[in-house]
Design a protein around this motif. Structure first.
Motif, PDB file in Angstrom:
ATOM      1  N   ASN A 189      -9.962 -24.842  54.932  1.00 47.49           N
ATOM      2  CA  ASN A 189      -9.576 -23.540  55.283  1.00 47.49           C
ATOM      3  C   ASN A 189      -7.863 -23.338  55.581  1.00 47.49           C
ATOM      4  O   ASN A 189      -7.066 -22.881  55.310  1.00 47.49           O
ATOM      5  CB  ASN A 189     -10.088 -22.934  56.550  1.00 47.49           C
ATOM      6  CG  ASN A 189     -11.722 -22.661  56.489  1.00 47.49           C
ATOM      7  OD1 ASN A 189     -11.949 -22.068  55.350  1.00 47.49           O
ATOM      8  ND2 ASN A 189     -12.290 -22.883  57.618  1.00 47.49           N
ATOM      9  N   ARG A 190      -7.451 -24.722  55.981  1.00 49.54           N
ATOM     10  CA  ARG A 190      -6.078 -24.901  56.201  1.00 49.54           C
ATOM     11  C   ARG A 190      -5.269 -24.933  54.972  1.00 49.54           C
ATOM     12  O   ARG A 190      -4.290 -24.333  54.890  1.00 49.54           O
ATOM     13  CB  ARG A 190      -5.782 -26.504  56.840  1.00 49.54           C
ATOM     14  CG  ARG A 190      -4.328 -26.719  57.186  1.00 49.54           C
ATOM     15  CD  ARG A 190      -4.204 -28.037  57.912  1.00 49.54           C
ATOM     16  NE  ARG A 190      -4.637 -28.998  56.903  1.00 49.54           N
ATOM     17  CZ  ARG A 190      -3.620 -29.123  56.060  1.00 49.54           C
ATOM     18  NH1 ARG A 190      -2.304 -28.791  55.756  1.00 49.54           N
ATOM     19  NH2 ARG A 190      -3.955 -30.280  55.157  1.00 49.54           N
ATOM     20  N   LEU A 191      -5.861 -25.365  53.810  1.00 47.75           N
ATOM     21  CA  LEU A 191      -5.342 -25.585  52.561  1.00 47.75           C
ATOM     22  C   LEU A 191      -5.387 -24.104  51.973  1.00 47.75           C
ATOM     23  O   LEU A 191      -4.449 -23.729  51.182  1.00 47.75           O
ATOM     24  CB  LEU A 191      -6.260 -26.336  51.622  1.00 47.75           C
ATOM     25  CG  LEU A 191      -5.864 -28.038  51.691  1.00 47.75           C
ATOM     26  CD1 LEU A 191      -6.789 -28.689  50.994  1.00 47.75           C
ATOM     27  CD2 LEU A 191      -4.344 -28.500  51.784  1.00 47.75           C
ATOM     28  N   GLN A 192      -6.356 -23.350  52.129  1.00 51.30           N
ATOM     29  CA  GLN A 192      -6.247 -22.073  51.572  1.00 51.30           C
ATOM     30  C   GLN A 192      -5.340 -21.120  52.296  1.00 51.30           C
ATOM     31  O   GLN A 192      -4.386 -20.282  51.598  1.00 51.30           O
ATOM     32  CB  GLN A 192      -7.833 -21.228  51.866  1.00 51.30           C
ATOM     33  CG  GLN A 192      -8.890 -21.848  51.071  1.00 51.30           C
ATOM     34  CD  GLN A 192     -10.041 -21.326  51.275  1.00 51.30           C
ATOM     35  OE1 GLN A 192     -10.372 -20.564  52.038  1.00 51.30           O
ATOM     36  NE2 GLN A 192     -10.932 -21.620  50.325  1.00 51.30           N
ATOM     37  N   GLN A 193      -5.144 -21.459  53.652  1.00 52.97           N
ATOM     38  CA  GLN A 193      -3.986 -20.597  54.477  1.00 52.97           C
ATOM     39  C   GLN A 193      -2.707 -21.016  53.943  1.00 52.97           C
ATOM     40  O   GLN A 193      -1.627 -20.178  53.852  1.00 52.97           O
ATOM     41  CB  GLN A 193      -4.140 -20.843  55.815  1.00 52.97           C
ATOM     42  CG  GLN A 193      -5.347 -20.302  56.355  1.00 52.97           C
ATOM     43  CD  GLN A 193      -5.648 -20.499  57.763  1.00 52.97           C
ATOM     44  OE1 GLN A 193      -4.837 -21.393  58.533  1.00 52.97           O
ATOM     45  NE2 GLN A 193      -6.684 -19.639  58.486  1.00 52.97           N
ATOM     46  N   SER A 194      -2.480 -22.245  53.504  1.00 51.53           N
ATOM     47  CA  SER A 194      -1.098 -22.708  52.980  1.00 51.53           C
ATOM     48  C   SER A 194      -0.941 -22.336  51.560  1.00 51.53           C
ATOM     49  O   SER A 194       0.051 -22.770  51.108  1.00 51.53           O
ATOM     50  CB  SER A 194      -0.885 -24.199  53.228  1.00 51.53           C
ATOM     51  OG  SER A 194      -2.035 -24.824  52.319  1.00 51.53           O
ATOM     52  N   ARG A 195      -1.866 -21.529  50.803  1.00 49.61           N
ATOM     53  CA  ARG A 195      -1.654 -21.222  49.424  1.00 49.61           C
ATOM     54  C   ARG A 195      -1.456 -22.373  48.565  1.00 49.61           C
ATOM     55  O   ARG A 195      -0.759 -22.322  47.554  1.00 49.61           O
ATOM     56  CB  ARG A 195      -0.641 -20.135  49.267  1.00 49.61           C
ATOM     57  CG  ARG A 195      -0.968 -18.835  50.126  1.00 49.61           C
ATOM     58  CD  ARG A 195       0.203 -17.973  50.071  1.00 49.61           C
ATOM     59  NE  ARG A 195       0.379 -17.324  48.810  1.00 49.61           N
ATOM     60  CZ  ARG A 195       1.289 -16.465  48.565  1.00 49.61           C
ATOM     61  NH1 ARG A 195       2.178 -16.158  49.578  1.00 49.61           N
ATOM     62  NH2 ARG A 195       1.528 -15.720  47.449  1.00 49.61           N
ATOM     63  N   VAL A 196      -2.154 -23.405  48.805  1.00 49.27           N
ATOM     64  CA  VAL A 196      -2.206 -24.629  48.134  1.00 49.27           C
ATOM     65  C   VAL A 196      -2.602 -24.502  46.572  1.00 49.27           C
ATOM     66  O   VAL A 196      -2.034 -24.833  45.545  1.00 49.27           O
ATOM     67  CB  VAL A 196      -2.667 -26.023  48.695  1.00 49.27           C
ATOM     68  CG1 VAL A 196      -4.280 -25.556  48.711  1.00 49.27           C
ATOM     69  CG2 VAL A 196      -2.559 -27.170  47.903  1.00 49.27           C
TER      70      VAL A 196
END
Length: 338
Positions: free
Chosen positions: A67-74
């Motif tokens: 979820n954190r990676l998705q939020q950071s648009r990785v």
């Protein structure tokens, strides 16, 4: 008994429902198992090795990391990095191609980069100057073409004007004062001179007579070259050598003769207007002029003789007229009849 039978039927119904639910769950389990296998195939080997060791807590940690990676648009950043990698590969290939071309250049033909840049700048400057010169040449060509077209139009107009000028000149020669007009006047000269002499004899008491001067300078180019012969004098004189009163008598005689000749062909001369000029005549001359005008009025059926004169001894010889007097409010005209 009936109650038991009803309970049996109810139990059978519930069994069938349970069997349907089991079949549906088996299908969902098979589908989930298929999806699990598909996901497993997509996993890399390092992740596959970690599967046996994953527990609920580790899975929760991984979900949080996802979820954190998705939020950071990785994912987008990864795509950009992959695109950059592709471009870097293309640029590397281009660089190798350029280097290959550079390697094929003979050693004695190579120059430093700074010198190459200087030569390139000079070539570009020369190209800019050549391009500017070309643009100037194109504008000059277009201007010269326009001027040439304008010249052709003006030349055509000039030629047309020259043809018209030649035609008008020819018509002027044929119909002008040295052409048809002169011939027509000369044809009438003898009759006009005869009519003028009729009046001049009376105005001069038989002392003056007119004749054509065939020896006058420029006689071939003009009409009415006249001279005057005095009674008893064998040598005629030019009109310019007459006195003022004699010139006036000749002028009146010729003017009346021209009018009588011109009107006589269609209808008789009906009116004569003489404005001043009587100041050059003496008393006898004024009397002779008045008598001649009265004679012409009788013999030529003149309906009107209109005179303008300051000589009262002359105007007194005519029965009807107007006397003009200057006043404060302008000139007044008072009629008189004798």
């Amino acid at each position: 008994m009936k109650r038991l039978d009803a309970e049996r039927k109810q139990i059978e119904k519930e069994v069938r429902t349970a069997q349907q639910e089991v079949e549906m769950l088996d299908k969902q389990l098979a589908t989930a198992h298929g999806e699990e296998q598909t996901i497993l195939k997509r996993l890399s080997d390092p992740w596959k090795e970690q599967l046996p060791n994953l527990d609920a807590e580790r899975i929760a940690e991984l979900a949080g990391e996802r979820n954190r990676l998705q939020q950071s648009r990785v994912s987008e950043k990864f795509d950009l990095l992959r695109q950059d990698e592709q471009k870097r590969a293309e640029w590397s290939e281009q660089l190798r191609a350029v280097q290959s071309e550079i390697d094929r250049i003979p050693a004695d033909a190579r120059i430093p980069a700074a010198e190459a840049k200087r030569l390139m700048d000079e070539a570009k400057a020369q190209w800019d100057r050549a391009n500017a010169a070309r643009d100037t040449a194109v504008r000059t060509r277009d201007e010269l073409k326009s001027r040439a077209e304008q010249y052709d139009r003006l030349l055509q107009k000039l030629r047309t004007a020259e043809r018209e000028h030649d035609l008008h000149k020819k018509l002027d020669e044929l119909l002008g004062q040295n052409g048809l007009q002169r011939e027509l006047v000369r044809d009438a000269e003898q009759q006009i001179v005869g009519l003028a002499n009729d009046t001049l004899q009376h105005l001069s008491d038989g002392d003056l007579s007119l004749e054509q001067d065939d020896e006058a300078t420029g006689r071939d180019d003009k009409a009415f070259a006249l001279r005057v012969r005095r009674a008893g004098d064998p040598h005629p004189i030019g009109v310019l050598f007459l006195s003022g009163s004699q010139k006036f008598r000749v002028a009146v005689s010729v003017a009346l003769a021209v009018g009588r000749f011109a009107c006589g062909r269609a209808r008789p001369l009906e009116a004569v207007i003489i404005d001043e000029g009587f100041g050059s005549l003496d008393k006898d001359g004024l009397r002779a002029m008045a008598d001649e005008l009265k004679r012409l009025q009788r013999t030529q059926a003149l309906r009107r003789v209109i005179l303008v004169s300051h000589q009262e001894e002359f105007t007194d010889q005519f029965p009807v007229g107007y006397r003009l007097t200057a006043g404060e409010n302008g000139t007044t005209a008072a009629p008189f009849r004798r």
